[in-house]
Motif scaffolding. Structure first.
Motif, PDB file in Angstrom:
ATOM      1  N   GLY A  31       0.791  -1.224   0.000  1.00  0.00           N
ATOM      2  CA  GLY A  31       0.000   0.000   0.000  1.00  0.00           C
ATOM      3  C   GLY A  31       0.820   1.270   0.000  1.00  0.00           C
ATOM      4  N   GLU A  32       2.139   1.151  -0.245  1.00  0.00           N
ATOM      5  CA  GLU A  32       2.998   2.336  -0.313  1.00  0.00           C
ATOM      6  C   GLU A  32       2.757   3.067  -1.633  1.00  0.00           C
ATOM      7  OE1 GLU A  32       5.377   3.791   1.738  1.00  0.00           O
ATOM      8  OE2 GLU A  32       4.487   2.520   3.285  1.00  0.00           O
ATOM      9  N   GLU A  33       2.526   4.391  -1.549  1.00  0.00           N
ATOM     10  CA  GLU A  33       2.290   5.200  -2.737  1.00  0.00           C
ATOM     11  C   GLU A  33       3.612   5.528  -3.426  1.00  0.00           C
ATOM     12  OE1 GLU A  33       0.686   6.436  -5.663  1.00  0.00           O
ATOM     13  OE2 GLU A  33      -0.886   6.350  -4.110  1.00  0.00           O
ATOM     14  N   LEU A  34       3.701   5.200  -4.710  1.00  0.00           N
ATOM     15  CA  LEU A  34       4.926   5.393  -5.480  1.00  0.00           C
ATOM     16  C   LEU A  34       4.821   6.560  -6.451  1.00  0.00           C
ATOM     17  CD1 LEU A  34       5.554   1.612  -6.243  1.00  0.00           C
ATOM     18  CD2 LEU A  34       6.612   2.991  -4.437  1.00  0.00           C
ATOM     19  N   LEU A  35       3.604   7.032  -6.696  1.00  0.00           N
ATOM     20  CA  LEU A  35       3.386   8.127  -7.636  1.00  0.00           C
ATOM     21  C   LEU A  35       3.313   9.442  -6.870  1.00  0.00           C
ATOM     22  CD1 LEU A  35       2.821   8.138 -10.784  1.00  0.00           C
ATOM     23  CD2 LEU A  35       0.435   8.558 -10.178  1.00  0.00           C
ATOM     24  N   TRP A  36       3.866  10.503  -7.462  1.00  0.00           N
ATOM     25  CA  TRP A  36       3.773  11.843  -6.897  1.00  0.00           C
ATOM     26  C   TRP A  36       2.293  12.211  -6.754  1.00  0.00           C
ATOM     27  CZ3 TRP A  36       5.188  15.959  -4.403  1.00  0.00           C
ATOM     28  CH2 TRP A  36       4.765  17.235  -4.753  1.00  0.00           C
ATOM     29  N   GLN A  37       1.917  12.706  -5.593  1.00  0.00           N
ATOM     30  CA  GLN A  37       0.519  12.976  -5.304  1.00  0.00           C
ATOM     31  C   GLN A  37       0.110  14.431  -5.514  1.00  0.00           C
ATOM     32  OE1 GLN A  37      -2.102  10.543  -4.482  1.00  0.00           O
ATOM     33  NE2 GLN A  37      -0.449   9.781  -5.774  1.00  0.00           N
ATOM     34  N   ALA A  38       0.766  15.064  -6.465  1.00  0.00           N
ATOM     35  CA  ALA A  38       0.477  16.460  -6.826  1.00  0.00           C
ATOM     36  C   ALA A  38       0.749  17.362  -5.630  1.00  0.00           C
ATOM     37  CB  ALA A  38      -0.937  16.624  -7.352  1.00  0.00           C
ATOM     38  N   HIS A  45      -0.045  14.516 -11.786  1.00  0.00           N
ATOM     39  CA  HIS A  45       0.498  13.213 -11.408  1.00  0.00           C
ATOM     40  C   HIS A  45       1.228  12.546 -12.580  1.00  0.00           C
ATOM     41  CE1 HIS A  45      -2.240  13.047  -7.827  1.00  0.00           C
ATOM     42  NE2 HIS A  45      -3.040  13.712  -8.629  1.00  0.00           N
ATOM     43  N   ALA A  46       0.501  12.369 -13.675  1.00  0.00           N
ATOM     44  CA  ALA A  46       1.030  11.645 -14.842  1.00  0.00           C
ATOM     45  C   ALA A  46       0.224  12.025 -16.072  1.00  0.00           C
ATOM     46  CB  ALA A  46       0.958  10.137 -14.607  1.00  0.00           C
ATOM     47  N   PRO A  47       0.299  13.274 -16.527  1.00  0.00           N
ATOM     48  CA  PRO A  47      -0.549  13.720 -17.628  1.00  0.00           C
ATOM     49  C   PRO A  47      -0.202  13.055 -18.965  1.00  0.00           C
ATOM     50  CG  PRO A  47       1.054  15.406 -17.060  1.00  0.00           C
ATOM     51  CD  PRO A  47       1.150  14.358 -16.000  1.00  0.00           C
ATOM     52  N   PHE A 146       7.191  10.020 -10.344  1.00  0.00           N
ATOM     53  CA  PHE A 146       7.353   9.081  -9.238  1.00  0.00           C
ATOM     54  C   PHE A 146       7.989   9.800  -8.049  1.00  0.00           C
ATOM     55  CE2 PHE A 146       7.730   6.776 -13.268  1.00  0.00           C
ATOM     56  CZ  PHE A 146       6.629   5.942 -13.157  1.00  0.00           C
ATOM     57  N   ARG A 147       7.710   9.304  -6.868  1.00  0.00           N
ATOM     58  CA  ARG A 147       8.244   9.972  -5.681  1.00  0.00           C
ATOM     59  C   ARG A 147       9.781   9.868  -5.695  1.00  0.00           C
ATOM     60  NH1 ARG A 147       6.613   5.535  -0.962  1.00  0.00           N
ATOM     61  NH2 ARG A 147       8.641   4.487  -0.943  1.00  0.00           N
ATOM     62  N   GLN A 243      14.127  23.110  -7.497  1.00  0.00           N
ATOM     63  CA  GLN A 243      14.040  23.770  -6.188  1.00  0.00           C
ATOM     64  C   GLN A 243      13.725  22.789  -5.058  1.00  0.00           C
ATOM     65  OE1 GLN A 243      12.040  24.579  -8.808  1.00  0.00           O
ATOM     66  NE2 GLN A 243      12.938  26.465  -9.590  1.00  0.00           N
ATOM     67  N   GLY A 244      13.821  21.492  -5.314  1.00  0.00           N
ATOM     68  CA  GLY A 244      13.641  20.539  -4.236  1.00  0.00           C
ATOM     69  C   GLY A 244      12.328  19.799  -4.232  1.00  0.00           C
ATOM     70  N   ALA A 245      11.629  19.739  -5.346  1.00  0.00           N
ATOM     71  CA  ALA A 245      10.358  19.026  -5.399  1.00  0.00           C
ATOM     72  C   ALA A 245      10.595  17.519  -5.298  1.00  0.00           C
ATOM     73  CB  ALA A 245       9.627  19.341  -6.703  1.00  0.00           C
ATOM     74  N   PRO A 246       9.760  16.818  -4.524  1.00  0.00           N
ATOM     75  CA  PRO A 246      10.016  15.390  -4.264  1.00  0.00           C
ATOM     76  C   PRO A 246       9.443  14.456  -5.313  1.00  0.00           C
ATOM     77  CG  PRO A 246       8.226  16.144  -2.889  1.00  0.00           C
ATOM     78  CD  PRO A 246       8.679  17.344  -3.665  1.00  0.00           C
ATOM     79  N   PHE A 247       9.757  14.693  -6.573  1.00  0.00           N
ATOM     80  CA  PHE A 247       9.313  13.779  -7.628  1.00  0.00           C
ATOM     81  C   PHE A 247      10.327  13.764  -8.762  1.00  0.00           C
ATOM     82  CE2 PHE A 247       7.389  17.873  -8.852  1.00  0.00           C
ATOM     83  CZ  PHE A 247       7.805  17.988 -10.174  1.00  0.00           C
ATOM     84  N   LEU A 248      10.289  12.662  -9.522  1.00  0.00           N
ATOM     85  CA  LEU A 248      11.099  12.516 -10.723  1.00  0.00           C
ATOM     86  C   LEU A 248      10.183  11.992 -11.822  1.00  0.00           C
ATOM     87  CD1 LEU A 248      14.093  12.549 -11.899  1.00  0.00           C
ATOM     88  CD2 LEU A 248      13.980  10.065 -11.615  1.00  0.00           C
ATOM     89  N   CYS A 249      10.152  12.706 -12.938  1.00  0.00           N
ATOM     90  CA  CYS A 249       9.352  12.291 -14.089  1.00  0.00           C
ATOM     91  C   CYS A 249      10.229  11.518 -15.077  1.00  0.00           C
ATOM     92  CB  CYS A 249       8.756  13.497 -14.796  1.00  0.00           C
ATOM     93  SG  CYS A 249       7.533  14.392 -13.809  1.00  0.00           S
TER      94      CYS A 249
END
Length: 289
Positions: A31-38, A45-47, A146-147, A243-249
């Motif tokens: 149940g761990e979320e792996l996708l960036w939650q906006a 998230h994933a357009p 992804f996170r 600037q430090g956003a916690p996601f990688l596309c």
């Protein structure tokens, strides 16, 4: 409330919404979320990118001398898709051309997104079909975030992207949203080294990289790790906010922004795909936990 549908197995689950046919959740067996939650850093998230990837000069599209407004990455990501199938393991959605789309993109098209889960993998098929009497010119792409850090107790800079076919040594430079020459990227063996500073000059664009796969992982091998693969797509974008956003596309594309200084008919844009009447094409990307 968003119109969403969940698909899943005992090892992976995903949730998709009808607005933009966008993947909005990806969870592992625990149940761990792996996708960036906006969030305020980036509200998506994933357009789905269609009918362009990137920008056009003046945010305008030219067809037969007529100019149409076209914002970055196109309109599909902000359009409501219709549901064709919703089951435990499959979500199938479609966007057709309409009076609203033809005001911005004077082509007939059908754009289908088919999400399917199997074991520990989510597969995403993008079908583009030309139902019209004339040729259809377009670009198409995926933009999943992804996170990052993927492993919470490991620093972002201690993560990397391992390319299964060998890591590229340079990427296209971006200037004002357009391609402008090349720049080197930090690589050790088959691994692209990640850091926030890497994205100070915008996304990394690996044009013409072809089909392949990357493994997004912590350097010490800690779990989880994600394998992102693509077929049909020939370009790859990698992006985050510097600037430090916690996601990688990790973004498989078929088409990119045009070179700096290009300004012409959309049908002649470098990297576009052209379908004749009745033709269709399928693009597939997948993520495995």
């Amino acid at each position: 409330m968003s119109d969403t549908h969940r698909i899943g197995t005992s090892r992976i689950s995903a949730r998709i919404k009808s607005e933009g046919a966008e993947l909005v959740s990806l969870q592992d067996a625990a149940g761990e979320e792996l996708l960036w939650q906006a969030g305020p850093e980036w509200p998506r998230h994933a357009p789905v990118l269609f009918p362009i990837v990137g920008r056009l000069p003046g945010d305008a599209l030219q067809v037969d001398g007529q100019v149409y407004p076209m914002t970055q990455h196109g309109f599909a990501r902000d359009s409501r898709f219709e549901w064709l199938e919703r089951s435990e393991t499959v979500a199938h959605l479609r966007l057709r051309d309409s009076e609203a789309t033809r005001a911005r993109f004077p082509y007939a098209f059908e754009l289908d997104l088919l999400f399917r889960v199997e074991d520990r993998t989510l597969g995403v098929e993008t079908h583009v079909r030309n139902p019209g009497p004339g040729d259809l010119s377009y670009a198409v792409g995926a933009h999943p975030a992804f996170r990052w850090p993927l492993v919470p107790d490991v620093a972002k800079a201690d993560h990397g992207l391992r390319f299964e076919k060998g890591a590229p040594r340079e990427a296209s430079r971006i200037e004002g949203g357009f391609l402008s020459g090349m720049r080197p990227v930090p690589v050790e063996g088959d691994r692209l080294l990640l850091s926030e500073a890497l994205f100070a000059g915008d996304a990394l664009v690996f044009g013409g990289i072809g089909e392949g796969a990357v493994r997004f992982e912590a350097a010490d091998g800690s779990a989880p790790a994600l394998r992102v693969a693509w077929e049909g797509y020939r370009d790859l974008g990698v992006w985050s906010k510097p600037q430090g956003a916690p996601f990688l596309c990790i973004e498989p594309w078929a088409g990119t922004a045009p070179p700096l200084g290009w300004n012409g008919e959309f049908a002649d844009k470098p990297g576009n795909t052209r379908l004749q009447p009745g033709e269709s094409r399928v693009y597939v990307w997948s993520v495995s936990v």
